[in-house]
Design a protein around this motif. Structure first.
Motif, PDB file in Angstrom:
ATOM      1  N   SER A   2       0.892  -1.312   0.045  1.00  0.00           N
ATOM      2  CA  SER A   2      -0.007  -0.100   0.076  1.00  0.00           C
ATOM      3  C   SER A   2       0.920   1.366  -0.082  1.00  0.00           C
ATOM      4  O   SER A   2       1.966   1.245   0.568  1.00  0.00           O
ATOM      5  N   PRO A   3       0.436   2.373  -0.597  1.00  0.00           N
ATOM      6  CA  PRO A   3       1.130   3.632  -0.604  1.00  0.00           C
ATOM      7  C   PRO A   3       1.385   4.251   0.681  1.00  0.00           C
ATOM      8  O   PRO A   3       0.455   4.138   1.501  1.00  0.00           O
ATOM      9  N   VAL A   4       2.558   5.104   0.650  1.00  0.00           N
ATOM     10  CA  VAL A   4       2.890   5.762   1.942  1.00  0.00           C
ATOM     11  C   VAL A   4       3.187   6.987   1.760  1.00  0.00           C
ATOM     12  O   VAL A   4       4.090   7.099   0.760  1.00  0.00           O
ATOM     13  N   VAL A  22      -4.315  15.811   5.752  1.00  0.00           N
ATOM     14  CA  VAL A  22      -4.187  14.846   4.479  1.00  0.00           C
ATOM     15  C   VAL A  22      -4.593  13.517   4.538  1.00  0.00           C
ATOM     16  O   VAL A  22      -5.183  13.070   3.527  1.00  0.00           O
ATOM     17  N   ALA A  23      -4.340  12.884   5.733  1.00  0.00           N
ATOM     18  CA  ALA A  23      -4.886  11.358   5.772  1.00  0.00           C
ATOM     19  C   ALA A  23      -6.332  11.654   5.767  1.00  0.00           C
ATOM     20  O   ALA A  23      -6.801  10.474   4.912  1.00  0.00           O
ATOM     21  N   ARG A  24      -7.022  12.353   6.332  1.00  0.00           N
ATOM     22  CA  ARG A  24      -8.461  12.410   6.240  1.00  0.00           C
ATOM     23  C   ARG A  24      -8.951  12.830   4.808  1.00  0.00           C
ATOM     24  O   ARG A  24      -9.861  12.169   4.192  1.00  0.00           O
ATOM     25  N   LYS A  25      -8.404  13.634   3.969  1.00  0.00           N
ATOM     26  CA  LYS A  25      -8.722  13.914   2.555  1.00  0.00           C
ATOM     27  C   LYS A  25      -8.302  12.987   1.632  1.00  0.00           C
ATOM     28  O   LYS A  25      -9.112  12.545   0.895  1.00  0.00           O
ATOM     29  N   LEU A  26      -7.334  12.025   1.921  1.00  0.00           N
ATOM     30  CA  LEU A  26      -7.023  10.953   1.098  1.00  0.00           C
ATOM     31  C   LEU A  26      -7.950   9.679   1.442  1.00  0.00           C
ATOM     32  O   LEU A  26      -7.814   8.727   0.666  1.00  0.00           O
ATOM     33  N   GLY A  27      -8.372   9.507   2.616  1.00  0.00           N
ATOM     34  CA  GLY A  27      -8.944   8.562   3.212  1.00  0.00           C
ATOM     35  C   GLY A  27      -8.221   7.525   3.479  1.00  0.00           C
ATOM     36  O   GLY A  27      -8.326   5.954   3.633  1.00  0.00           O
ATOM     37  N   HIS A  29      -4.727   5.979   6.371  1.00  0.00           N
ATOM     38  CA  HIS A  29      -4.629   5.480   7.762  1.00  0.00           C
ATOM     39  C   HIS A  29      -3.588   6.779   8.224  1.00  0.00           C
ATOM     40  O   HIS A  29      -2.807   7.329   7.240  1.00  0.00           O
ATOM     41  N   TYR A  30      -3.325   6.963   9.491  1.00  0.00           N
ATOM     42  CA  TYR A  30      -2.529   7.838   9.899  1.00  0.00           C
ATOM     43  C   TYR A  30      -2.022   7.398  11.049  1.00  0.00           C
ATOM     44  O   TYR A  30      -2.349   6.779  12.137  1.00  0.00           O
ATOM     45  N   ALA A 116       3.619  -2.079  10.711  1.00  0.00           N
ATOM     46  CA  ALA A 116       2.173  -2.715  10.562  1.00  0.00           C
ATOM     47  C   ALA A 116       1.232  -1.772  10.256  1.00  0.00           C
ATOM     48  O   ALA A 116      -0.191  -2.179   9.970  1.00  0.00           O
ATOM     49  N   PHE A 117       1.350  -0.438  10.270  1.00  0.00           N
ATOM     50  CA  PHE A 117       0.439   0.434   9.900  1.00  0.00           C
ATOM     51  C   PHE A 117       0.031   0.572   8.347  1.00  0.00           C
ATOM     52  O   PHE A 117      -0.878   1.353   7.958  1.00  0.00           O
ATOM     53  N   ARG A 118       1.141   0.034   7.717  1.00  0.00           N
ATOM     54  CA  ARG A 118       0.930   0.357   6.276  1.00  0.00           C
ATOM     55  C   ARG A 118       0.099  -0.813   5.475  1.00  0.00           C
ATOM     56  O   ARG A 118       0.381  -1.720   5.200  1.00  0.00           O
ATOM     57  N   VAL A 119      -1.148  -0.380   5.672  1.00  0.00           N
ATOM     58  CA  VAL A 119      -2.231  -1.143   5.052  1.00  0.00           C
ATOM     59  C   VAL A 119      -3.134  -0.171   3.922  1.00  0.00           C
ATOM     60  O   VAL A 119      -3.286   0.936   4.243  1.00  0.00           O
ATOM     61  N   LEU A 120      -3.930  -1.111   3.180  1.00  0.00           N
ATOM     62  CA  LEU A 120      -4.612  -0.440   2.301  1.00  0.00           C
ATOM     63  C   LEU A 120      -5.743   0.472   2.948  1.00  0.00           C
ATOM     64  O   LEU A 120      -6.095   0.143   3.982  1.00  0.00           O
ATOM     65  N   PRO A 121      -6.278   1.488   2.410  1.00  0.00           N
ATOM     66  CA  PRO A 121      -5.791   2.221   1.124  1.00  0.00           C
ATOM     67  C   PRO A 121      -4.385   2.796   1.012  1.00  0.00           C
ATOM     68  O   PRO A 121      -3.794   3.337   0.155  1.00  0.00           O
ATOM     69  N   GLY A 122      -4.141   3.246   2.153  1.00  0.00           N
ATOM     70  CA  GLY A 122      -2.631   3.824   2.215  1.00  0.00           C
ATOM     71  C   GLY A 122      -2.327   4.508   3.348  1.00  0.00           C
ATOM     72  O   GLY A 122      -3.197   4.552   4.425  1.00  0.00           O
TER      73      GLY A 122
END
Ligand code: C5P
Length: 219
Positions: A2-4, A22-27, A29-30, A116-122
């Motif tokens: 997933s993208p970071v 930015v996280a909220r706008k992209l949907g 995770h933070y 471990a926080f790196r999960v879809l969608p980003g």
């Protein structure tokens, strides 16, 4: 994978606010990686562990459970099941976190937990070494800076709004001391990744910084 988007920089550069928006706008995770170091600091102080006792601090890092819970607009942080959000934000906790963060084994112990926080969608990852150590292959990297005076002013205003009165010069000194410690430590010293885009936020409003950052992300 997933993208970071990694957002690194010194304290008070606006990372937290910008990352959350930015996280909220992209949907996406933070990850507030500083909160993990702060949580270990809080747990260590609850357990009366001395900051000079590195091995006890490393053990404490492994033993400390940290959970992030969204509560409306705010993000609560539970340390070993107890809501420690307010204690986490204290200047003293920041200083403690910075001392703990200089211990290589502590950083190593938190590495996989952060990945471990790196999960879809980003993921938007906010910290000091997100682009250099934790997610070196991140496709999007930003390094936010601002002058120490500007960062101290922002923090002073924030604290005043919360009804906490602190001396501006003390705050500036504390911020500069923490910067020096973060930049000079042997492990993961604070520096921009070679492929990071530098954004100086001095005198720029949050909306403009957010727009600049979002402009870098293509999905
Ligand atoms: O970002 P924040 O102020 O919450 O971080 C507290 C301290 O934790 C920083 O001063 C820094 O020493 C440490 N830290 C770190 N690496 C990170 C995030 C925070 O060393 N990725």
């Amino acid at each position: 994978l997933s993208p970071v988007l990694t957002i690194d920089g010194p304290s008070g550069a606006g990372k937290g606010t910008v990352s959350r928006i930015v996280a909220r706008k992209l949907g996406w995770h933070y990850l507030d990686s500083g909160a993990l170091y702060r949580a270990v600091g809080v747990a260590a102080s609850w357990a009366d562990i001395d900051t000079s006792d590195a091995s006890a601090l490393v053990r404490c890092t492994f033993d400390t459970k940290v959970q992030f819970a969204e509560q409306g607009e705010s993000l609560r942080v539970l340390v070993n099941g107890t809501d420690a959000t307010d204690e986490l934000r204290l200047e003293t906790t920041g200083a403690l976190a910075s001392a703990i963060a200089a211990i290589p084994e502590v950083r190593a112990a938190l590495k996989e937990r952060q990945r471990a926080f790196r999960v879809l969608p980003g993921l938007v990852a906010d910290g000091r070494d997100m682009g250099t150590v934790i997610f070196p292959d991140a496709p999007f990297k930003v390094f936010l800076t601002a002058s120490a005076e500007e960062r101290a002013q922002r923090r002073h205003k924030q604290l005043k709004e919360k009804g906490v009165s602190v001396n501006f010069d003390d705050l500036l000194r504390e911020i500069m001391a923490r910067d020096a410690r973060d930049a000079q430590r042997a492990v993961a010293p604070l520096r921009p990744a070679e492929d990071a885009v530098l954004i100086d936020t001095s005198g720029i409003g949050i909306d403009d910084v957010v727009a600049k950052v979002l402009g870098l992300v293509s999905v």
